[in-house]
Enzyme design. Structure first.
Site, short mmCIF file in Angstrom:
data_model
loop_
_atom_site.label_atom_id
_atom_site.label_comp_id
_atom_site.label_asym_id
_atom_site.label_seq_id
_atom_site.Cartn_x
_atom_site.Cartn_y
_atom_site.Cartn_z
N SER A 72 0.81 -1.22 0.00
CA SER A 72 0.00 0.00 0.00
C SER A 72 0.84 1.27 0.00
O SER A 72 0.43 2.30 -0.54
CB SER A 72 -0.95 0.00 1.20
OG SER A 72 -0.22 -0.18 2.41
N ASP A 235 -5.53 7.74 8.54
CA ASP A 235 -5.64 6.46 9.25
C ASP A 235 -4.51 6.24 10.25
O ASP A 235 -4.49 5.22 10.94
CB ASP A 235 -5.71 5.30 8.26
CG ASP A 235 -4.42 5.10 7.47
OD1 ASP A 235 -3.46 5.88 7.66
OD2 ASP A 235 -4.37 4.17 6.65
N HIS A 238 -0.70 4.94 7.16
CA HIS A 238 -0.05 5.19 5.88
C HIS A 238 0.46 6.64 5.82
O HIS A 238 -0.07 7.50 6.50
CB HIS A 238 -1.01 4.93 4.72
CG HIS A 238 -1.44 3.50 4.62
ND1 HIS A 238 -2.57 3.01 5.24
CD2 HIS A 238 -0.86 2.45 3.98
CE1 HIS A 238 -2.68 1.72 5.00
NE2 HIS A 238 -1.66 1.35 4.24
#
Length: 282
Positions: A72, A235, A238
């Site tokens: 990610s 979040d 990240h």
């Protein structure tokens, strides 16, 4: 010296205590991992902005082909705009330094472990060849407790496939998971230790296979620890736009070196083993 003998019952009792302690520790970690997942959640979804295009098309020359593989972070999850993803940030910085356009192709997939690198390469067009590939992977291997030997073997295989096609490779090693504040102790300390072990193994494997290795823990980790509100996205897991800019800037010296620039690599960067690198180019 006389050999000390312990009664069988004592040995069995000790083993039982150790087994109970290990089971209790696993249960604590399981509960804390579940708590961390609830705390972090998925406010960003699972799809990063698509940034694949030619960046800085106004420059003269054939575009440099930049490929980004991994998880990610490599995909750019956390960036709100495509220009803020890791690939786009790196493409723009590379274009400025080389005064040439850069065509970005992102094969990274959110949630990937190292074993997924093979599928990411398989999904590329048969005639596609990158000038340089950047791989960032490892965090999910740690959280899913994938053995380091298996993770490293998958990374080595991906590097070998790329270099056989004439692509230079830069590996950003596993970030330090100890920087994740929502993860409680002792899980955070365990994650930090395991991620460091994987990063060290990745660096050895990468340079041995002819790739450049960049320790993300050393080159950008301190920023994430000291400025979490700025470096992390919504979040808190990240990178934010600023976090991706810092990470791209940190990777850039090894990318330039991989493309042939004669530069002095900063601390945290490792050049490939000379013999392996020459063998791969022959």
């Amino acid at each position: 010296m006389a050999r000390i003998r312990f009664p069988a019952r004592t040995v069995a009792a000790t083993a039982g205590v150790v087994a109970f302690a290990l089971a209790a520790a696993r249960e604590v970690l399981r509960r804390q991992a579940a708590h961390a997942r609830r705390q972090i959640g998925k406010p960003l979804g699972e799809q990063a902005p698509s940034a694949d295009r030619v960046w800085r098309p106004g420059y003269d020359g054939t575009p440099i082909e930049l490929l980004v593989l991994g998880d990610s972070i490599a995909a750019g999850l956390g960036a709100e705009r495509r220009k803020d993803t890791l690939g786009a940030r790196l493409a723009r910085a590379l274009a400025r330094r080389r005064q040439r356009p850069v065509r970005l192709r992102t094969a990274a997939v959110v949630g990937s472990e190292s074993a997924a690198l093979a599928a990411q390469l398989d999904a590329l067009p048969d005639d596609y060849r990158a000038d340089v590939a950047v791989i960032v992977v490892g965090g999910n291997d740690v959280t899913h407790r994938i053995p380091i030997s298996r993770s490293v073997a998958s990374l080595e295989e991906a590097i070998e496939r790329l270099r056989q096609d004439g692509t230079e490779v830069v590996v950003g090693t596993c970030p330090d998971l100890g920087a994740l504040r929502p993860v409680p102790q002792p899980l955070r300390s365990l994650g930090s230790r395991l991620s460091r072990q994987l990063a060290q193994a990745q660096a050895r494997a990468a340079t041995g296979a002819g790739a450049w290795a960049v320790s993300l823990r050393h080159v950008v980790g301190p920023f994430f620890i000291s400025n979490p509100d700025e470096m992390f996205s919504l979040d808190r897991f990240h990178p934010s736009a600023v976090g991706y800019r810092r990470t791209a800037d940190a990777l850039l010296p090894s990318v330039l070196a991989a493309l042939g620039d004669d530069i002095r690599l900063p601390t945290g960067h490792q050049a490939p083993d000379t013999r392996e690198a020459l063998a791969g180019r022959g």
